[in-house]
Motif scaffolding. Sequence first.
Motif, PDB file in Angstrom:
ATOM      1  N   PHE A 119     -57.388 -35.703 -31.441  1.00  0.00           N
ATOM      2  CA  PHE A 119     -56.815 -36.775 -32.251  1.00  0.00           C
ATOM      3  C   PHE A 119     -57.176 -38.174 -31.767  1.00  0.00           C
ATOM      4  CE2 PHE A 119     -53.463 -33.338 -32.905  1.00  0.00           C
ATOM      5  CZ  PHE A 119     -54.112 -32.843 -34.024  1.00  0.00           C
ATOM      6  N   ASP A 120     -58.025 -38.247 -30.754  1.00  0.00           N
ATOM      7  CA  ASP A 120     -58.569 -39.526 -30.298  1.00  0.00           C
ATOM      8  C   ASP A 120     -59.761 -39.203 -29.414  1.00  0.00           C
ATOM      9  OD1 ASP A 120     -58.971 -42.213 -29.935  1.00  0.00           O
ATOM     10  OD2 ASP A 120     -56.967 -42.632 -29.157  1.00  0.00           O
ATOM     11  N   SER A 121     -60.549 -40.204 -29.068  1.00  0.00           N
ATOM     12  CA  SER A 121     -61.727 -39.961 -28.251  1.00  0.00           C
ATOM     13  C   SER A 121     -62.066 -41.188 -27.418  1.00  0.00           C
ATOM     14  CB  SER A 121     -62.928 -39.587 -29.141  1.00  0.00           C
ATOM     15  OG  SER A 121     -64.096 -39.400 -28.369  1.00  0.00           O
ATOM     16  N   THR A 122     -62.544 -40.932 -26.197  1.00  0.00           N
ATOM     17  CA  THR A 122     -63.037 -42.010 -25.343  1.00  0.00           C
ATOM     18  C   THR A 122     -64.532 -42.223 -25.544  1.00  0.00           C
ATOM     19  OG1 THR A 122     -63.437 -40.473 -23.504  1.00  0.00           O
ATOM     20  CG2 THR A 122     -61.275 -41.539 -23.604  1.00  0.00           C
ATOM     21  N   THR A 123     -65.173 -41.361 -26.315  1.00  0.00           N
ATOM     22  CA  THR A 123     -66.597 -41.495 -26.631  1.00  0.00           C
ATOM     23  C   THR A 123     -66.772 -42.489 -27.775  1.00  0.00           C
ATOM     24  OG1 THR A 123     -67.092 -39.243 -25.908  1.00  0.00           O
ATOM     25  CG2 THR A 123     -68.633 -40.258 -27.460  1.00  0.00           C
ATOM     26  N   VAL A 124     -67.729 -43.378 -27.614  1.00  0.00           N
ATOM     27  CA  VAL A 124     -68.007 -44.399 -28.631  1.00  0.00           C
ATOM     28  C   VAL A 124     -69.029 -43.860 -29.619  1.00  0.00           C
ATOM     29  CG1 VAL A 124     -68.922 -46.711 -29.058  1.00  0.00           C
ATOM     30  CG2 VAL A 124     -67.477 -46.285 -27.045  1.00  0.00           C
ATOM     31  N   ALA A 125     -68.727 -43.972 -30.907  1.00  0.00           N
ATOM     32  CA  ALA A 125     -69.661 -43.599 -31.974  1.00  0.00           C
ATOM     33  C   ALA A 125     -70.073 -44.867 -32.710  1.00  0.00           C
ATOM     34  CB  ALA A 125     -69.003 -42.610 -32.929  1.00  0.00           C
ATOM     35  N   GLU A 126     -71.320 -45.268 -32.544  1.00  0.00           N
ATOM     36  CA  GLU A 126     -71.825 -46.494 -33.158  1.00  0.00           C
ATOM     37  C   GLU A 126     -72.620 -46.163 -34.410  1.00  0.00           C
ATOM     38  OE1 GLU A 126     -74.160 -48.315 -30.122  1.00  0.00           O
ATOM     39  OE2 GLU A 126     -72.405 -49.049 -29.008  1.00  0.00           O
ATOM     40  N   PRO A 127     -72.216 -46.668 -35.578  1.00  0.00           N
ATOM     41  CA  PRO A 127     -72.942 -46.350 -36.818  1.00  0.00           C
ATOM     42  C   PRO A 127     -74.315 -47.000 -36.845  1.00  0.00           C
ATOM     43  CG  PRO A 127     -71.232 -47.984 -37.225  1.00  0.00           C
ATOM     44  CD  PRO A 127     -71.051 -47.543 -35.813  1.00  0.00           C
ATOM     45  N   THR A 128     -75.254 -46.313 -37.489  1.00  0.00           N
ATOM     46  CA  THR A 128     -76.593 -46.859 -37.682  1.00  0.00           C
ATOM     47  C   THR A 128     -76.762 -47.260 -39.144  1.00  0.00           C
ATOM     48  OG1 THR A 128     -77.623 -44.752 -38.281  1.00  0.00           O
ATOM     49  CG2 THR A 128     -77.439 -45.257 -35.934  1.00  0.00           C
ATOM     50  N   ALA A 129     -77.796 -48.026 -39.402  1.00  0.00           N
ATOM     51  CA  ALA A 129     -78.044 -48.494 -40.763  1.00  0.00           C
ATOM     52  C   ALA A 129     -78.370 -47.337 -41.703  1.00  0.00           C
ATOM     53  CB  ALA A 129     -79.190 -49.507 -40.762  1.00  0.00           C
ATOM     54  N   GLU A 130     -78.847 -46.233 -41.154  1.00  0.00           N
ATOM     55  CA  GLU A 130     -79.249 -45.084 -41.982  1.00  0.00           C
ATOM     56  C   GLU A 130     -78.093 -44.123 -42.256  1.00  0.00           C
ATOM     57  OE1 GLU A 130     -80.793 -45.964 -39.148  1.00  0.00           O
ATOM     58  OE2 GLU A 130     -82.414 -47.110 -40.107  1.00  0.00           O
ATOM     59  N   GLY A 131     -76.916 -44.429 -41.744  1.00  0.00           N
ATOM     60  CA  GLY A 131     -75.767 -43.567 -41.990  1.00  0.00           C
ATOM     61  C   GLY A 131     -75.466 -42.572 -40.883  1.00  0.00           C
ATOM     62  N   GLY A 132     -76.258 -42.590 -39.833  1.00  0.00           N
ATOM     63  CA  GLY A 132     -76.002 -41.726 -38.690  1.00  0.00           C
ATOM     64  C   GLY A 132     -75.155 -42.431 -37.648  1.00  0.00           C
ATOM     65  N   TYR A 133     -75.068 -41.834 -36.466  1.00  0.00           N
ATOM     66  CA  TYR A 133     -74.281 -42.422 -35.374  1.00  0.00           C
ATOM     67  C   TYR A 133     -74.971 -42.181 -34.044  1.00  0.00           C
ATOM     68  CZ  TYR A 133     -70.200 -43.244 -38.331  1.00  0.00           C
ATOM     69  OH  TYR A 133     -69.346 -43.719 -39.304  1.00  0.00           O
ATOM     70  N   ARG A 134     -74.825 -43.167 -33.139  1.00  0.00           N
ATOM     71  CA  ARG A 134     -75.226 -42.994 -31.748  1.00  0.00           C
ATOM     72  C   ARG A 134     -73.959 -42.852 -30.902  1.00  0.00           C
ATOM     73  NH1 ARG A 134     -80.421 -43.380 -30.574  1.00  0.00           N
ATOM     74  NH2 ARG A 134     -81.838 -44.334 -32.118  1.00  0.00           N
ATOM     75  N   PHE A 135     -73.959 -41.864 -30.022  1.00  0.00           N
ATOM     76  CA  PHE A 135     -72.771 -41.535 -29.246  1.00  0.00           C
ATOM     77  C   PHE A 135     -72.982 -41.883 -27.773  1.00  0.00           C
ATOM     78  CE2 PHE A 135     -72.446 -39.119 -33.072  1.00  0.00           C
ATOM     79  CZ  PHE A 135     -71.094 -38.954 -33.322  1.00  0.00           C
ATOM     80  N   LYS A 136     -71.953 -42.523 -27.201  1.00  0.00           N
ATOM     81  CA  LYS A 136     -71.988 -42.896 -25.785  1.00  0.00           C
ATOM     82  C   LYS A 136     -70.668 -42.487 -25.138  1.00  0.00           C
ATOM     83  CE  LYS A 136     -74.979 -46.919 -26.639  1.00  0.00           C
ATOM     84  NZ  LYS A 136     -75.100 -48.407 -26.534  1.00  0.00           N
ATOM     85  N   GLY A 137     -70.772 -41.651 -24.124  1.00  0.00           N
ATOM     86  CA  GLY A 137     -69.578 -41.176 -23.426  1.00  0.00           C
ATOM     87  C   GLY A 137     -69.923 -39.954 -22.595  1.00  0.00           C
ATOM     88  N   THR A 138     -68.916 -39.341 -22.012  1.00  0.00           N
ATOM     89  CA  THR A 138     -69.116 -38.161 -21.179  1.00  0.00           C
ATOM     90  C   THR A 138     -68.195 -37.040 -21.643  1.00  0.00           C
ATOM     91  OG1 THR A 138     -69.740 -39.485 -19.251  1.00  0.00           O
ATOM     92  CG2 THR A 138     -69.030 -37.222 -18.835  1.00  0.00           C
ATOM     93  N   LYS A 139     -68.775 -35.893 -21.877  1.00  0.00           N
ATOM     94  CA  LYS A 139     -68.030 -34.694 -22.249  1.00  0.00           C
ATOM     95  C   LYS A 139     -67.978 -33.759 -21.039  1.00  0.00           C
ATOM     96  CE  LYS A 139     -67.728 -36.018 -26.581  1.00  0.00           C
ATOM     97  NZ  LYS A 139     -66.447 -36.394 -27.222  1.00  0.00           N
TER      98      LYS A 139
END
Length: 375
Positions: A119-139
């Motif tokens: 229900f929450d996340s410490t990982t950052v999801a950054e949207p791209t112009a093409e509709g995808g996402y770049r993810f930064k964090g540690t699993k």
Amino acid sequence: MIDLLSDELLERFRARAAVYDAENRFFSEDLEELKELGYLRLFTKPDGGLAAAAAAQQRLATAAPATALAVNMHLVWTGVARLLKERGDDSLQFVLDEAEQGEVFAFGNSEAGNDSVLFDSTTVAEPTAEGGYRFKGTKIFTSLSPAWTRLGIFGKDSSGPEPRLVHGFIHRETPGYRIMEDWDTLGMRASQSNSTVLDGVLIPRERIFRSLPVGPNADPLIFAIFACFETLVASVYAGIGERSVNLAAEAARRRRSLKNEASLAKDPLVRARVARAALIMDGIYPQIEAVAQDVDQEVDRGKQWFASLVGLKIRTTEAARETVDLAIKVAGGASYFSGSELSRLYRDVLAGQFHPSSEDSALNTIATAWLGPAL
């Protein structure tokens, strides 16, 4: 599917489990055998449901708990895809299709310190112009690290007026992530559940399958994940408990009392401990079967569903731990040596307390089901 797990296969797996544990090595040979048997395609079969998977995983865990636990993560995703499809949601049809083609899925959602779980996340999801996402964090606890070809992850997109939790799958060949070799643990060593560092890994739009609000919500994905994860985790620990009862009985028959010149199987205290272990586990097996069958049959438990699922996981992991402890008391000092199967099961069973849901979280879920929210 349980018929695929012959006694001969389980003996091979049991022998290798000791080696994997001692060498802190991934279960590569087990995985190859399971692939060849079609075991990873369980949920793609017409007769493959959660009840069948739970029964098979319990049997597998009697021989190789760490193998079963890691395979769980693949089965969770394929099980989620099947549950959603049966409820009219084809958003994860590609998971079933790719699993049928031999792809191996892994679960990359756990994060250190994230007690909100899904229900929450410490990982950052950054949207791209093409509709995808770049993810930064540690699993963390990314089981199947050496072998997965598809990793399901999620992160938080805070770019809009309301933050969203974005779910998607990365391919192994996609750049932008690192697998840490940090799995040096007390138990469940063969799972090789290494941490995964996301350094801006890109998931294109077509592999993003959900965007949900932060906090609890009624999306069918959440129920499907809870149903598959909690039930299959419970099945693995039920397998540990089942094996422990058998080992306790074998030890009681094998050991003899010097004082009484008789088998310990005749000793009242030893008999009581074996009986207690069997009694504990006998109460667990029908609970797993009932929950899994109700999921398969889409039984409506209403507000009690999540309480049922987390309760099953807590009861089973605690029962298995108590059963292993009783078995060790019956087996005696020989079980304290690292080469003993019971010694390994003792270490493996402790991992049950670290899987979601934790006891505190489960109690909160159950209290809410019965009493409503606290605030």
